[in-house]
Design an enzyme around this catalytic site. Structure first.
Site, mmCIF file in Angstrom:
data_model
loop_
_atom_site.group_PDB
_atom_site.id
_atom_site.type_symbol
_atom_site.label_atom_id
_atom_site.label_comp_id
_atom_site.label_asym_id
_atom_site.label_seq_id
_atom_site.Cartn_x
_atom_site.Cartn_y
_atom_site.Cartn_z
ATOM 1 C CG HIS A 160 17.232 53.526 90.082
ATOM 2 N ND1 HIS A 160 17.821 54.452 90.915
ATOM 3 C CD2 HIS A 160 15.899 53.773 90.119
ATOM 4 C CE1 HIS A 160 16.890 55.233 91.426
ATOM 5 N NE2 HIS A 160 15.706 54.841 90.960
ATOM 6 C CB SER A 161 14.526 50.911 92.296
ATOM 7 O OG SER A 161 13.444 50.658 93.159
ATOM 8 C CG LEU A 162 13.538 44.953 90.027
ATOM 9 C CD1 LEU A 162 13.463 43.865 91.089
ATOM 10 C CD2 LEU A 162 12.417 44.813 88.999
ATOM 11 C CB SER A 168 21.134 53.795 91.822
ATOM 12 O OG SER A 168 20.430 55.015 91.730
#
Length: 231
Positions: A76-78, A104
């Site tokens: 997710h993200s990073l 995500s």
């Protein structure tokens, strides 16, 4: 299901976030959190400062961590760009049966951030990160915990903001991009950019919630994962 879903943390997060996922549905894959240095049981280790260096170091650990059987990656993200770079390395690893990449809360890997938090003073930095994430970690309200967590959070944010993909060559691995309907950080168009990151199948999944929809419940993600792995 013996399928392992190796999970990469978001900025400032650790494997403990995924370890807390209990009483999962029967269709859920086996959750295998991947810990990064600088947090939780690896607190004394220096955090990564570069996504490419991180992927080079983490990819060789996947086979032993996940065990025998098929493996998919989630971030997710990073964690999404970390998972993407790890997937690129695993595609040429004969010891890993990579089935799927789930990303995500992230634009495609070639889209950088125009507004940055790196280099800002502490209060402004945390305010900007909270704006990006749409939530504030409770521990950051405690001055002692904040002092402990800030170096890792700064390293993660710097790593994310300076990231550039190692290659323009698309993956062969199927990709599913998840982007919550109320995400004010990542647009639907940006989430669809992942379509060009693979020559394999692509699907966009839009659970309800904000950018950090995972904090409310992992079930929308796990249902999407189970559906894609079964198809």
């Amino acid at each position: 299901m013996n399928h392992a879903l190796v999970c990469l943390p978001f900025a400032g997060g650790g494997a403990g976030f995924y370890r807390a996922w209990k009483d999962l549905p029967d269709r859920a894959p086996r959750i295998v959190p991947l810990q990064l240095p600088g947090r939780e049981e690896l607190f004394i280790e220096d955090p990564f400062l570069d996504v490419i260096d991180a992927a080079d170091a983490l990819a060789p650990r996947i086979a032993d961590l996940a065990g025998p059987g098929p493996v998919s990656l989630f971030g997710h993200s990073l964690g999404a760009v970390l998972a993407y770079e790890i997937a690129r390395r695993l595609e040429s690893d004969p010891g890993v049966e990579l089935r799927h990449l789930f990303v995500s809360g992230s634009p495609g890997p070639w889209t950088g951030r125009t507004r940055r938090a790196s280099g800002l003073p502490d209060d402004a930095f945390l305010s900007r990160v909270q704006e990006f994430a749409g939530y504030e970690h409770d521990a950051l309200a405690d001055p002692d915990m904040r002092e402990l967590l800030l170096p890792v959070l700064r390293a993660d944010v710097e790593m994310h903001e300076n990231y550039k993909p190692v290659s323009d060559e698309p993956l062969r691995t199927p990709v599913t991009s998840l982007r919550a309907t109320g995400d004010e950080l990542v647009t639907r168009e940006q989430a669809v950019e992942w379509r060009t990151a693979t020559t394999g199948a692509f699907r966009l999944v839009e659970p309800e919630g904000g950018h950090m929809y995972l904090i409310d419940s992992p079930l929308p993600l796990l249902e999407a994962v189970a559906g894609d792995l079964a198809s």
